[in-house]
Write a protein that holds these residues in place. Structure first.
Motif, short mmCIF file in Angstrom:
data_model
loop_
_atom_site.label_atom_id
_atom_site.label_comp_id
_atom_site.label_asym_id
_atom_site.label_seq_id
_atom_site.Cartn_x
_atom_site.Cartn_y
_atom_site.Cartn_z
N LEU A 14 0.55 -3.34 -5.40
CA LEU A 14 -0.62 -2.48 -5.22
C LEU A 14 -1.91 -3.24 -5.51
CD1 LEU A 14 -1.19 0.44 -4.40
CD2 LEU A 14 -1.22 1.02 -6.83
N LYS A 15 -1.91 -4.04 -6.55
CA LYS A 15 -3.09 -4.84 -6.89
C LYS A 15 -3.42 -5.82 -5.75
CE LYS A 15 -4.74 -8.19 -10.26
NZ LYS A 15 -4.39 -8.98 -11.44
N ASN A 16 -2.40 -6.47 -5.21
CA ASN A 16 -2.62 -7.40 -4.10
C ASN A 16 -3.05 -6.68 -2.83
OD1 ASN A 16 -2.11 -9.65 -5.62
ND2 ASN A 16 0.00 -9.86 -4.96
N LEU A 17 -2.56 -5.46 -2.62
CA LEU A 17 -3.00 -4.68 -1.47
C LEU A 17 -4.49 -4.35 -1.57
CD1 LEU A 17 -0.01 -2.25 -0.97
CD2 LEU A 17 -0.85 -3.90 0.69
N LYS A 18 -4.93 -3.98 -2.76
CA LYS A 18 -6.34 -3.66 -2.97
C LYS A 18 -7.22 -4.88 -2.73
CE LYS A 18 -5.52 0.13 -6.14
NZ LYS A 18 -5.59 0.61 -7.52
N ASN A 19 -6.70 -6.07 -3.07
CA ASN A 19 -7.45 -7.31 -2.88
C ASN A 19 -7.19 -7.94 -1.51
OD1 ASN A 19 -8.57 -7.17 -5.44
ND2 ASN A 19 -6.83 -8.22 -6.36
N ARG A 20 -6.44 -7.25 -0.66
CA ARG A 20 -6.12 -7.68 0.70
C ARG A 20 -5.39 -9.01 0.75
NH1 ARG A 20 -10.03 -4.80 4.52
NH2 ARG A 20 -11.07 -3.37 3.11
N LYS A 21 -4.50 -9.23 -0.20
CA LYS A 21 -3.70 -10.46 -0.24
C LYS A 21 -2.29 -10.25 0.31
CE LYS A 21 -6.04 -12.43 -4.23
NZ LYS A 21 -5.87 -12.89 -5.62
N THR A 22 -1.87 -9.01 0.48
CA THR A 22 -0.52 -8.70 0.93
C THR A 22 -0.53 -8.39 2.42
OG1 THR A 22 0.15 -7.87 -1.22
CG2 THR A 22 1.39 -7.08 0.66
N LYS A 23 0.45 -8.97 3.13
CA LYS A 23 0.58 -8.75 4.58
C LYS A 23 1.81 -7.93 4.93
CE LYS A 23 -2.64 -11.88 5.75
NZ LYS A 23 -3.81 -11.48 5.05
N ILE A 24 2.87 -8.02 4.11
CA ILE A 24 4.13 -7.37 4.45
C ILE A 24 4.81 -6.89 3.16
CG2 ILE A 24 5.41 -9.54 4.46
CD1 ILE A 24 7.01 -8.42 6.82
N VAL A 25 5.43 -5.70 3.22
CA VAL A 25 6.10 -5.11 2.06
C VAL A 25 7.50 -4.66 2.47
CG1 VAL A 25 6.01 -3.24 0.35
CG2 VAL A 25 3.89 -4.28 1.15
N PHE A 26 8.47 -4.91 1.59
CA PHE A 26 9.84 -4.47 1.79
C PHE A 26 10.22 -3.52 0.66
CE2 PHE A 26 9.60 -8.59 3.84
CZ PHE A 26 10.21 -8.35 5.05
N PHE A 27 10.89 -2.41 1.01
CA PHE A 27 11.35 -1.42 0.03
C PHE A 27 12.87 -1.39 0.02
CE2 PHE A 27 7.48 0.45 1.86
CZ PHE A 27 6.72 0.63 0.72
N ALA A 28 13.46 -1.22 -1.14
CA ALA A 28 14.87 -0.87 -1.21
C ALA A 28 14.99 0.59 -0.79
CB ALA A 28 15.40 -1.05 -2.63
#
Length: 80
Positions: A23-37
Motif C-alpha cells: 500500500l505504501k508503494n502504491l501511494k508512492n507509485r512504485k508498484t506496477k503489479i500485485v498478486f494475491f493468494a
C-alpha cells in the motif's frame, strides 16, 4: 498463467511482501503489479483495487504462495 507471470517477476524484479508495504508503494507509485493468494482478506483486495495497477488473484493459498516465493512464512500479497 498468473503463476508463470509471478515466477517471471520473481526472477527479474525485487518483490515486496505484505499489505502495508504494498500500500505504501502504491501511494508512492512504485508498484506496477500485485498478486494475491486466493485466501487473502477481501478488504485488502478492495483497498488495492482503488489504485491503477495490474492485480491478479492466484489459485493458490498463502502457504503455497510462500513455497513459490521461497519464504519461511505465509504470504498473502506480493507486489513488484
Amino acid at each position: 498463467m498468473s503463476i508463470d507471470l509471478l515466477k517471471n517477476e520473481l526472477q527479474s524484479n525485487k518483490p515486496v511482501f505484505g499489505f502495508e508495504r504494498t500500500l505504501k508503494n502504491l501511494k508512492n507509485r512504485k508498484t506496477k503489479i500485485v498478486f494475491f493468494a486466493h485466501n487473502c482478506p477481501s478488504e485488502f483486495k478492495e483497498r488495492i483495487s482503488l489504485y491503477d495497477v495490474d492485480a491478479y488473484e492466484l489459485t493458490v493459498d498463502g502457504t503455497e504462495l510462500s513455497l513459490i516465493c521461497k519464504r519461511p512464512h505465509r504470504v498473502s500479497i506480493i507486489s513488484f
